[in-house]
Design an enzyme around this catalytic site. Structure first.
Site, PDB file in Angstrom:
ATOM      1  NE  ARG A 191      -3.799   0.114   2.304  1.00 30.91           N
ATOM      2  CZ  ARG A 191      -4.606   0.470   3.296  1.00 30.91           C
ATOM      3  NH1 ARG A 191      -4.625  -0.241   4.418  1.00 30.91           N
ATOM      4  NH2 ARG A 191      -5.369   1.538   3.189  1.00 30.91           N
ATOM      5  CB  CYS A 199      -2.201   3.491   9.544  1.00 34.19           C
ATOM      6  SG  CYS A 199      -3.609   3.992  10.560  1.00 34.19           S
TER       7      CYS A 199
END
Length: 283
Positions: A180, A238
């Site tokens: 990611r 995050c």
């Protein structure tokens, strides 16, 4: 009258120590915050069996405000969070233990919120519910209301501008999976990649294979190797400010105080004018 507060405690507790505490004269408040990203509430799992006396707390509705421009899991309003904690039996003078199903994400989010709100005695069950070997119960407790009133600001936070600045001048960790960060996949948010200058530091590497946190020495070595050497300010983000709390807890174990960017990638990418870096380099 001033309410006495318990002394600060280690952020972790093992299952045996929790079992002993629960059998003591003043057991801690226990919160079950099991959660799976993108899945329905884990309350059915709680009802199938939980640590005796544990109260279920839902991350999406009680540990976050509704999603919007500030991200998928914005910080809850202090009044709402305080009401949820008091309903769960949380008081300022009583220790709290939180657990999830092993990743440490939701438990650390709860630990962080309570610490940020001024509660000094909060612990995460190391390894989560899978490490609990004691009796379980299916009965839903009815705790006496607590008296905890949040006083936000006890732990540092970052907004988008602060995160961008820290990526240039300090150390900003991206706690998501490496793919990611690199922008190879993005299963939740509209754009893959990372904040320019951020360092990839996946939360999975904070844990042992059995789900417990790595030793203090291992965590110190890991984070020092990534640039958190004690000389520079550290922050973490995050996808939506949940798994990053686990990284903040791991850094705390390593002796590094880190700021949390609550809006994280979901807030960052909500503004199409903000820059996005891809690939393995910091950008």
């Amino acid at each position: 009258m001033t309410t006495s507060r318990p002394a600060p405690v280690s952020p972790l507790i093992d299952a045996d120590t929790l079992a002993t505490a629960l059998a003591g004269p003043r057991p801690p408040v226990v919160l079950d915050v099991r959660y799976r990203l993108g899945q329905p509430s884990q309350r059915p799992a709680y009802l199938e069996g939980h640590v005796p006396g544990a109260v279920f707390v839902d991350l999406d509705t009680q540990l976050a405000a509704p999603p919007g421009p500030c991200g998928r899991h914005p910080l809850p309003a202090p009044g709402d969070f305080g009401a949820a904690m008091r309903a769960a039996g949380v008081s300022a003078d009583r220790e709290v233990v939180v657990y999830d199903d092993g990743q440490g994400w939701a438990a650390a989010r709860t630990w962080w919120l309570l610490r940020w709100s001024g509660h000094s005695a909060v612990r995460v069950l190391d390894g989560g519910f899978p490490r609990w070997a004691g009796a379980v119960e299916t009965e839903v407790p009815e705790p006496a209301p607590g008296d905890f009133v949040p006083e936000p600001g006890a732990l540092p936070t970052l907004d988008a501008e602060g995160a961008a600045e820290l990526a240039r001048t300090g150390v900003l960790f991206d706690a998501r999976a490496g793919e990611r960060y690199r922008g190879e996949v993005e299963p939740v948010d509209p754009v893959g990649g990372h904040i320019p200058g951020a360092v990839s530091a996946p939360t999975a590497e904070n844990l042992r294979p059995d789900g417990r946190f790595r030793t203090v020495a291992e965590l110190r070595s890991r984070f020092a190797g990534l640039g958190a050497d004690g000389a520079r300010t550290v922050g973490v983000y995050c996808g939506s400010g949940v798994s990053a709390a686990q990284e903040v807890l791991a850094l705390e174990l390593a002796g590094v105080r880190a700021a949390l960017y609550p809006g994280s990638w979901s807030e960052w990418t909500a503004d199409g004018e903000r820059p996005v870096a891809t690939g393995a380099e910091r950008g």
